[in-house]
Scaffold this active site. Structure first.
Site, PDB file in Angstrom:
ATOM      1  N   LYS A 203       0.860  -1.176   0.000  1.00 49.47           N
ATOM      2  CA  LYS A 203       0.000   0.000   0.000  1.00 49.47           C
ATOM      3  C   LYS A 203       0.897   1.227   0.000  1.00 49.47           C
ATOM      4  O   LYS A 203       1.735   1.396   0.887  1.00 49.47           O
ATOM      5  CB  LYS A 203      -0.902  -0.013   1.227  1.00 49.47           C
ATOM      6  CG  LYS A 203      -1.766   1.229   1.301  1.00 49.47           C
ATOM      7  CD  LYS A 203      -2.806   1.102   2.375  1.00 49.47           C
ATOM      8  CE  LYS A 203      -3.567   2.404   2.511  1.00 49.47           C
ATOM      9  NZ  LYS A 203      -4.568   2.335   3.579  1.00 49.47           N
ATOM     10  N   LYS A 258      -2.265  -1.571  -3.847  1.00 47.30           N
ATOM     11  CA  LYS A 258      -3.079  -0.361  -3.797  1.00 47.30           C
ATOM     12  C   LYS A 258      -2.213   0.878  -3.877  1.00 47.30           C
ATOM     13  O   LYS A 258      -1.208   0.921  -3.181  1.00 47.30           O
ATOM     14  CB  LYS A 258      -3.832  -0.382  -2.466  1.00 47.30           C
ATOM     15  CG  LYS A 258      -4.650   0.824  -2.172  1.00 47.30           C
ATOM     16  CD  LYS A 258      -5.285   0.642  -0.813  1.00 47.30           C
ATOM     17  CE  LYS A 258      -6.094   1.866  -0.470  1.00 47.30           C
ATOM     18  NZ  LYS A 258      -6.676   1.773   0.839  1.00 47.30           N
TER      19      LYS A 258
END
Ligand code: PBG
Length: 335
Positions: A203, A258
């Site tokens: 992330k 992400k």
């Protein structure tokens, strides 16, 4: 494929297979299905009607009754999982984020309501402190430092109340070191051996999360403070493999990369290196960009959305978290 197997032009005319809709479908290397989609849903307190998120046209914060309706819609559309994100009222936020492990917090109530009413849908919960933390960070803050090990202890308590409420998939999105192992250990110990963990393994400290922070109300608390000391540097990809290796070793069942489109290379490498079910998160800023361009008449929304979702599949994703999930599932039914 070796060089010898590639016939030269004109024996091979690559356009031959592209000439009709049926032949294009016949030779498509990747396909998208509603079963590939995870639908992130914002949950709010109270019983009021849908509350639009201005920076995400078409996305609303939903009270519990409407969340149950969204879960029913997911089942009707063939979407296997909904992911819950709470907008927590200001008076429930504190610097120890204790509301995160209140067994009666908004998320846990939503999980119980959905489980009772719509048993056929998978329910995923975010494990991170930002909705509950007055500082807006995913971890506890002391003298400006985001504390790692102290945060993990709170994340474990948060994970346990979510599992207890009936969450099927826990998705730690906080990027603290060691949290997957700690959560997995606590789940086993508490008898939740079937609870799945989908780790936000790579992330990034991204500029594409802005609309999400508006939606859950963490933007104001966060102010100018960034998440660069725990989320990954967008310049790095080898490091994502180290993150993934740790999460796999610590007991993650599935992985998330992400944001989405700007990180297809990371998705591709993680899927190829570990072979776990791996998901892309097409985040709020990606949603907002597509909606904004479409609202200006600058691109065709249906076309651009389906292309972006197919691109995730081509790069190796087993599925996609996307705010376009219900729209895409409807479009797929029309084919
Ligand atoms: C926070 C969290 C974020 C998102 C999901 N969980 C934002 C952040 O890290 O600030 C972003 C989702 C999106 O932008 O759509 N734990």
């Amino acid at each position: 494929m070796t060089k010898d197997t590639i016939a030269p032009y004109p024996a091979a005319r690559l356009r031959r297979l592209r000439q009709a809709a049926w032949s294009r479908r016949l030779v498509a290397e990747h396909t998208l299905s509603p079963a590939d989609l995870i639908w992130p849903v914002f949950v709010k307190e109270g019983s009021g009607g849908p509350d639009p998120v201005p920076s995400m046209p078409g996305v609303n914060r939903l009270a519990l009754n409407d969340v149950v309706r969204a879960a029913e819609e997911a089942v009707t559309l063939g979407i296997p999982v909904i992911a819950l994100f709470p907008e927590v009222p200001g008076d429930r936020k504190s610097d120890d984020a204790r509301e995160a492990y209140n067994p009666d917090n908004l998320v846990c109530r939503a999980v119980r309501r959905i489980k009772a009413a719509v048993p056929g849908v998978g329910i995923m919960c975010d494990v991170a402190l930002d909705p509950f933390n007055s500082a807006g960070h995913d971890g506890l803050v002391r003298n400006g430092e985001i504390l790692n090990d102290e945060t993990v202890e709170v994340l474990v308590k948060q994970a346990l109340v979510q599992a207890e409420a009936g969450a099927d998939i826990l998705a730690p999105s906080d990027m603290m070191d060691g949290r997957i192992g700690a959560i997995r250990h606590a789940l086993e110990h508490a008898g939740h051996k079937h609870t799945m963990i989908m780790s936000y393994t790579a992330k990034y400290a991204s500029g594409f999360y802005g609309p999400f922070r508006d939606a859950i109300g963490s933007a104001a608390s966060l102010g100018k403070s960034g998440k660069h000391s725990y989320q990954m540097n967008p310049a790095n990809a080898d490091e994502a493999l180290r993150e993934a290796a740790q999460d796999v070793a610590e007991g993650a069942d599935m992985l998330i990369v992400k944001p989405g489109l700007p990180y297809l290379d990371v998705l591709y490498r993680i899927k190829n290196s570990f072979g776990l079910p791996t998901f892309a998160y097409q985040v709020s800023g990606e949603y907002a960009m597509l909606q904004a361009a479409a609202a200006n008449g600058w691109l065709d929304l249906d076309h651009a959305v389906m292309e972006s979702l197919t691109a995730f599949k081509r790069a190796g994703a087993d599925g996609i978290l996307t705010y376009f999930a219900p729209m895409a599932a409807r479009l797929l039914r029309e084919y």
